[in-house]
Design a protein around this motif. Structure first.
Motif, PDB file in Angstrom:
ATOM      1  N   ALA A 114      -3.870 -11.442   4.201  1.00 47.70           N
ATOM      2  CA  ALA A 114      -4.066 -10.065   4.625  1.00 47.70           C
ATOM      3  C   ALA A 114      -4.932  -9.360   3.582  1.00 47.70           C
ATOM      4  O   ALA A 114      -5.139  -9.864   2.475  1.00 47.70           O
ATOM      5  CB  ALA A 114      -2.714  -9.368   4.765  1.00 47.70           C
TER       6      ALA A 114
ATOM      7  N   VAL B  11      -1.943 -11.616  -0.071  1.00 47.76           N
ATOM      8  CA  VAL B  11      -2.602 -10.356   0.266  1.00 47.76           C
ATOM      9  C   VAL B  11      -3.736 -10.135  -0.728  1.00 47.76           C
ATOM     10  O   VAL B  11      -3.511 -10.089  -1.937  1.00 47.76           O
ATOM     11  CB  VAL B  11      -1.617  -9.163   0.216  1.00 47.76           C
ATOM     12  CG1 VAL B  11      -2.353  -7.852   0.495  1.00 47.76           C
ATOM     13  CG2 VAL B  11      -0.493  -9.361   1.220  1.00 47.76           C
TER      14      VAL B  11
ATOM     15  N   TYR C  11     -11.837  -4.929  10.197  1.00 50.71           N
ATOM     16  CA  TYR C  11     -10.677  -4.251   9.629  1.00 50.71           C
ATOM     17  C   TYR C  11     -10.839  -2.742   9.757  1.00 50.71           C
ATOM     18  O   TYR C  11     -11.931  -2.206   9.581  1.00 50.71           O
ATOM     19  CB  TYR C  11     -10.505  -4.608   8.156  1.00 50.71           C
ATOM     20  CG  TYR C  11     -10.063  -6.034   7.931  1.00 50.71           C
ATOM     21  CD1 TYR C  11      -8.726  -6.344   7.709  1.00 50.71           C
ATOM     22  CD2 TYR C  11     -10.992  -7.073   7.960  1.00 50.71           C
ATOM     23  CE1 TYR C  11      -8.320  -7.654   7.512  1.00 50.71           C
ATOM     24  CE2 TYR C  11     -10.589  -8.387   7.760  1.00 50.71           C
ATOM     25  CZ  TYR C  11      -9.259  -8.677   7.546  1.00 50.71           C
ATOM     26  OH  TYR C  11      -8.870  -9.970   7.350  1.00 50.71           O
TER      27      TYR C  11
ATOM     28  N   LEU D  79      -4.433  -1.645   5.012  1.00 50.85           N
ATOM     29  CA  LEU D  79      -3.588  -0.515   4.641  1.00 50.85           C
ATOM     30  C   LEU D  79      -4.098   0.169   3.375  1.00 50.85           C
ATOM     31  O   LEU D  79      -4.589  -0.487   2.446  1.00 50.85           O
ATOM     32  CB  LEU D  79      -2.141  -0.965   4.435  1.00 50.85           C
ATOM     33  CG  LEU D  79      -1.380  -1.467   5.666  1.00 50.85           C
ATOM     34  CD1 LEU D  79       0.086  -1.665   5.329  1.00 50.85           C
ATOM     35  CD2 LEU D  79      -1.529  -0.521   6.850  1.00 50.85           C
TER      36      LEU D  79
ATOM     37  N   MET E  81      -5.702  -5.430   1.645  1.00 51.90           N
ATOM     38  CA  MET E  81      -5.112  -4.126   1.356  1.00 51.90           C
ATOM     39  C   MET E  81      -5.990  -3.393   0.348  1.00 51.90           C
ATOM     40  O   MET E  81      -6.561  -4.012  -0.549  1.00 51.90           O
ATOM     41  CB  MET E  81      -3.702  -4.319   0.793  1.00 51.90           C
ATOM     42  CG  MET E  81      -3.037  -3.090   0.240  1.00 51.90           C
ATOM     43  SD  MET E  81      -1.489  -3.509  -0.594  1.00 51.90           S
ATOM     44  CE  MET E  81      -1.559  -2.401  -2.005  1.00 51.90           C
TER      45      MET E  81
ATOM     46  N   CYS F 295       3.662  -1.624  -0.103  1.00 52.12           N
ATOM     47  CA  CYS F 295       2.487  -1.755   0.764  1.00 52.12           C
ATOM     48  C   CYS F 295       2.044  -3.207   0.869  1.00 52.12           C
ATOM     49  O   CYS F 295       1.612  -3.661   1.935  1.00 52.12           O
ATOM     50  CB  CYS F 295       1.347  -0.889   0.219  1.00 52.12           C
ATOM     51  SG  CYS F 295      -0.105  -0.812   1.289  1.00 52.12           S
TER      52      CYS F 295
ATOM     53  N   SER G 218       1.820  -5.109   4.336  1.00 55.43           N
ATOM     54  CA  SER G 218       0.571  -5.773   4.732  1.00 55.43           C
ATOM     55  C   SER G 218       0.837  -7.215   5.143  1.00 55.43           C
ATOM     56  O   SER G 218       0.280  -7.711   6.119  1.00 55.43           O
ATOM     57  CB  SER G 218      -0.435  -5.737   3.577  1.00 55.43           C
ATOM     58  OG  SER G 218      -0.799  -4.417   3.250  1.00 55.43           O
TER      59      SER G 218
END
Length: 461
Positions: free
Chosen positions: A155, A233, A407, A109, A157, A138, A142
């Motif tokens: 994850a 993240v 990704y 993201l 980001m 965000c 994520s």
């Protein structure tokens, strides 16, 4: 269609017989619907038209006056916005990501918020604090997009630092970083300590207002990383212009000192290295060695770079040497050297070193996959690949189907927020858009096969 994708993806994986050269001939396009392929072809052809990229904002305003707000918005959503943006609401983003996950792809993201250098001054700290709230949301989104609830799964980001601090302050810090023999008043260690303790900084090279803004910016950055660490993240900090990058790298180093230690299980903060700059290989080598000596995890997103025209124009106006490589071939060689350096680092340091091969270049991707196999780096290990949402799907899908971690960089938000962001990205990535001719040819071939009733690889049912 989705069930077919699930079956295909469940069978995907690395070849047991060893490395095989990946084929980027568009064969994996059979996983996508005819409507998606048609939109992709039309939008990519539009984006390769220079006047549209150069005068994008003016054309958008003209279209809105001519067609009205509702019709022009519908047209954008059906074309450029729909191709490159996940959506506006969290549910729309989740729907887009589910489609990607069914194709073996993962989300990265990106909040489409930034402060352009020399732009009008924002209204105090309120603008940056609002962006902090957006970044924290965000992080949560994520985390919520992961396919499994496993709390140890990480994850990724993107993080744009200039959404959280002034570009003017970044330029001041860059000037300080570039002065040889200066004090250690703003060393990464001191900045990391200030982040952790919240104590006031006393910095002689900054005035009171600048010091106050730096303190607030450090607090914002610390809060984002702290929250991201808690949510598992990893944050990939975007590189920007050379007038800002030394300051951004200083702040990344400070965050890495605090959050990339072995006890944290990092790297939680990654830096981005632009191969089109002449000094990138040496900086990358020094940073990798420094992280190793300090026992810090090291995360890198390796890109070619997107600000070529502006960097050259700035150097011309200032009468300084151009910081960029002389031509595209030199940039390719730089990328290849940096890629080899980082893959060697990964093979030596294992999970303490992570790399994203962020490239639309087929030769770079082939080099990476071959060297990964030669060095014994597993396809789903600490090396992953990255491409933009809506572009280079013939590479992304082939990698995903072969079992590699891939990704897609995914901006999201309202039309008003995202369209200016997309136009800036298009202006910065003109060469990438012009280079999408091969993807357009592959899309055309797949659509012709379907229209002529030949070469359909899966049933539409």
């Amino acid at each position: 269609m989705l069930q077919t994708c699930r079956v295909l993806c469940s069978r995907a994986g690395p070849s047991p017989g060893g490395w095989q050269p990946l084929s980027f001939d568009g064969g994996a396009f059979h996983l996508k619907g005819t409507g998606e392929l048609t939109r992709a072809l039309l939008v990519l052809r539009l984006c390769a038209w220079p006047p549209l990229v150069t005068h994008g904002l003016a054309l958008q305003a003209w279209c809105q006056r001519l067609l009205g707000s509702r019709l022009s918005s519908a047209l954008l959503r059906a074309s450029i916005y729909g191709q490159f943006v996940a959506g506006e609401t969290a549910e729309e983003v989740r729907g887009c990501v589910r489609q990607l996950q069914n194709l073996g792809l993962r989300p990265l993201l990106a909040v489409p918020t930034e402060e352009e250098p020399d732009s009008t001054v924002k209204t105090g700290e309120a603008w940056y604090e609002g962006n902090l709230s957006t970044m924290l949301r965000c992080v949560d989104l994520s985390r919520g997009l992961l396919e499994t609830p496993d709390p140890t799964e990480n994850a990724l980001m993107q993080l744009k630092m200039t959404a959280l601090m002034s570009t003017r302050l970044c330029k001041e810090l860059t000037s300080w970083v570039r002065r040889p023999g200066d004090s250690l008043a703003l060393s990464p260690e001191r900045l990391a300590e200030a982040m952790d303790s919240g104590q006031d900084l006393q910095v002689s090279c900054l005035n009171t207002e600048q010091t106050r803004h730096l303190q607030a910016s450090l607090s914002r950055l610390h809060r984002v990383v702290q929250h991201a660490r808690a949510q598992h993240v990893r944050l990939l900090v975007d590189a920007e212009y050379t007038s800002l990058n030394p300051a951004l790298s200083l702040l990344v180093a400070a965050l890495a000192t605090r959050w990339n230690s072995s006890r944290e299980g990092g790297p939680w903060v990654w830096n981005t290295y632009q191969a089109y700059l002449k000094d990138t290989y040496e900086r990358l080598r020094r940073d990798a060695e420094a992280a190793d000596r300090a026992g810090l995890a090291f995360g890198v997103k390796l890109v070619r770079g997107a600000y070529l025209d502006k960097e050259r124009e700035t150097a011309r106006l200032q009468g300084t040497e151009e910081p960029t490589q002389p031509d595209y071939e030199a940039t390719n060689q730089s990328y290849s050297r940096c890629l080899e350096l980082m893959l060697t680092q990964v093979s030596h340091r294992g999970p303490m070193c992570h790399l994203m091969v962020a490239s639309h270049n087929e030769d770079s991707v082939r080099q990476a996959t071959k060297r990964m196999w030669e060095l014994g780096i597993p396809p789903d290990g600490p090396v992953c690949f990255g491409q933009l949402l809506g572009m280079c799907d013939h590479v992304s899908l082939a990698l995903g189907q072969a079992g590699y971690a891939v990704y897609k960089s995914i901006p999201y938000g309202s039309l008003e927020e995202v369209i200016p962001y997309l136009i800036r990205r298009a202006q910065e990535n003109r060469s990438v858009l012009r280079g999408a001719r091969r993807e357009q040819e592959l899309l055309s071939q797949e659509l012709r096969r379907r229209l002529l009733g030949r070469g359909l690889r899966v049933s539409p049912h």
